[in-house]
Design an enzyme around this catalytic site. Structure first.
Site, PDB file in Angstrom:
ATOM      1  N   PRO A   1     -20.307  22.929   1.916  1.00 57.43           N
ATOM      2  CA  PRO A   1     -19.274  23.626   2.584  1.00 57.43           C
ATOM      3  C   PRO A   1     -18.581  22.990   3.701  1.00 57.43           C
ATOM      4  CG  PRO A   1     -21.398  24.143   3.352  1.00 57.43           C
ATOM      5  CD  PRO A   1     -21.562  23.241   2.280  1.00 57.43           C
ATOM      6  N   GLU A   2     -17.662  22.203   3.396  1.00 58.71           N
ATOM      7  CA  GLU A   2     -16.769  21.787   4.479  1.00 58.71           C
ATOM      8  C   GLU A   2     -15.389  22.227   4.042  1.00 58.71           C
ATOM      9  OE1 GLU A   2     -17.333  17.824   6.062  1.00 58.71           O
ATOM     10  OE2 GLU A   2     -19.328  17.749   5.214  1.00 58.71           O
TER      11      GLU A   2
ATOM     12  N   ARG B   1     -30.283  29.069   0.096  1.00 57.86           N
ATOM     13  CA  ARG B   1     -30.964  28.998   1.397  1.00 57.86           C
ATOM     14  C   ARG B   1     -30.706  30.202   2.304  1.00 57.86           C
ATOM     15  NH1 ARG B   1     -30.303  23.042   3.772  1.00 57.86           N
ATOM     16  NH2 ARG B   1     -31.557  23.902   5.436  1.00 57.86           N
TER      17      ARG B   1
ATOM     18  N   ARG C   1     -11.994  15.165  27.037  1.00 65.00           N
ATOM     19  CA  ARG C   1     -13.410  15.406  26.770  1.00 65.00           C
ATOM     20  C   ARG C   1     -14.230  14.149  26.953  1.00 65.00           C
ATOM     21  NH1 ARG C   1     -15.261  19.788  24.714  1.00 65.00           N
ATOM     22  NH2 ARG C   1     -13.797  21.252  23.801  1.00 65.00           N
TER      23      ARG C   1
END
Length: 279
Positions: free
Chosen positions: A2-3, A115, A154
Site C-alpha cells: 500500500p503506497e 495482518r 526542516r
DNA sequence: CTATGGCCCTGGTTGC
DNA sequence: TGCAACCAGGGCCATA
C-alpha cells in the site's frame, strides 16, 4: 501493499464495479478493522446509501455516499500492510482473511487483510481524518518551489521526512527509496542541507516514480499485493534499489547496500547517493 | 521539533 | 527436519 500507486490502482479498478451501487448490508468479521467505530455506527452510515464516487487521498481509498441525491458521508479504507479490496459476485468465497464484507444491490465489496492492520470505517465528513495530511505529490500544490522551501524549513533526515504523511501524503518505504536514488540523494541527508537544484530534481523524480508505478498498476513482489482484478502490478521490475541489496547498481555498478533508517529497511547506492559528511 | 521504540497482527523466510 | 528468531509495503502513541 500500500503506497500511493497501489492505492490509486485499487481505487481505479474497484470504481467501475461499485459506483452507482446501493449498499444492502455490512458484515464485520473482525471488529478492530473498524478502528474503534462500532459495527452499528458503520452500518448506520452505509446501509441504504448509494455509492457515487471512488477516489484516493494519500493512502486512503475514499468511497463517497449519497442518500436521496444528497451527499451522505464517506466510507474510508486504509490498506496498511496487507489490505485488499475486491468487488465480486456474491457467490464467490472471499477466503479466510475477510475482515468486512459489504453486499451491494449487485455484487459485494470485500475487505481482505491478513495482518489486520487495515481500516474500514464510515465518516460523515473527511475534515478530521485528512486534517494533518500534507499535499498530494501528484497534485497542484506539490510544486518544485514548495518542496524546496519546505525542505529548507526542516532539519530531519530526508527519508523519515518523506515518509511522514503530514509532510507529503502517499509515499511509503519503496517509493521513497526509489525516488531518493533517482535524485542522487542519500536518505540520511538533512532536509535543510539539500541544495535548491537537488530539491527540484527530487520533486521531479518523486512525480516520475509515482506516475510510472501507477502506469504499471503498482508493485508486487510477494503474494500480498494484487490489483482488485487479482493481477500483480509490474513496477517491481523497474526497481533500482528496493529489494536489490548486494546487487549491482543499474547505473554505476556499485553494490547496493541495505541498512535501517527509522526502523525501515533502506536501500542505497553509495556512489550515486553520497553519504552526508556529518550524520 | 526531532528521534526512538513499542505496539498492532500474521505468515513466509532464514539460520542454527 | 524442526523450530525459533526475524522480517515485511503503515501508522499511532508515549517518551526523551
Amino acid at each position: 501493499m500500500p503506497e500511493l500507486p497501489e492505492v490509486e490502482t485499487t481505487a481505479r479498478l474497484i470504481a467501475p464495479h461499485i459506483t452507482g451501487r446501493r449498499v444492502k448490508a455490512v458484515d464485520v468479521h473482525w471488529e478492530r478493522t473498524l478502528g474503534g467505530q462500532s459495527p452499528r455506527e458503520l452500518e448506520d452510515g452505509v446501509v441504504g446509501a448509494r455509492i457515487t464516487r471512488v477516489w484516493r487521498r494519500a493512502k486512503w481509498v475514499v468511497i463517497d455516499l449519497e442518500r436521496r441525491k444528497r451527499p451522505a458521508g464517506h466510507l474510508l479504507v486504509h490498506l496498511r500492510m496487507t489490505g485488499r479490496l475486491i468487488a465480486k459476485d456474491k457467490s464467490l468465497d472471499p477466503g479466510p482473511y475477510v475482515r468486512v464484507s459489504m453486499p451491494l444491490d449487485r455484487g459485494v465489496l470485500h475487505f481482505i487483510d491478513v495482518r489486520k492492520f487495515g481500516r474500514f470505517h464510515y465518516r460523515a465528513d473527511l475534515a478530521q481524518v485528512f486534517a494533518k495530511l500534507g499535499p498530494e505529490p501528484l497534485g497542484e500544490d506539490f510544486t518544485a518551489d514548495w518542496l524546496r522551501a519546505a525542505l529548507r524549513a526542516r532539519k530531519r533526515m530526508l527519508k523519515p521526512l518523506l515518509l511522514d504523511q503530514g509532510f507529503v501524503a502517499g509515499l511509503g518505504n519503496i517509493y521513497v527509496d526509489e525516488a531518493l536514488h533517482r535524485s542522487g540523494l542519500h536518505p540520511l541527508r538533512r532536509a535543510d542541507r539539500v541544495p535548491a537544484k537537488a530539491a527540484r530534481r527530487l520533486h521531479g523524480e518523486i512525480q516520475a516514480t509515482l506516475t510510472e508505478a501507477i502506469e504499471r498498476e503498482g508493485s508486487s513482489f510477494d503474494k500480498f499485493y494484487r490489483t482488485p482484478e487479482g493481477q500483480p502490478g509490474s513496477y517491481q521490475h523497474q526497481f533500482l534499489v528496493y529489494g536489490r541489496e548486494d546487487k549491482p547498481c543499474r547505473s554505476c555498478g556499485r553494490t547496493i547496500r541495505k541498512f535501517v533508517v527509522g526502523q525501515r529497511g533502506t536501500h542505497v547506492c553509495t556512489r550515486c547517493q553520497p553519504a552526508p559528511r556529518s550524520v
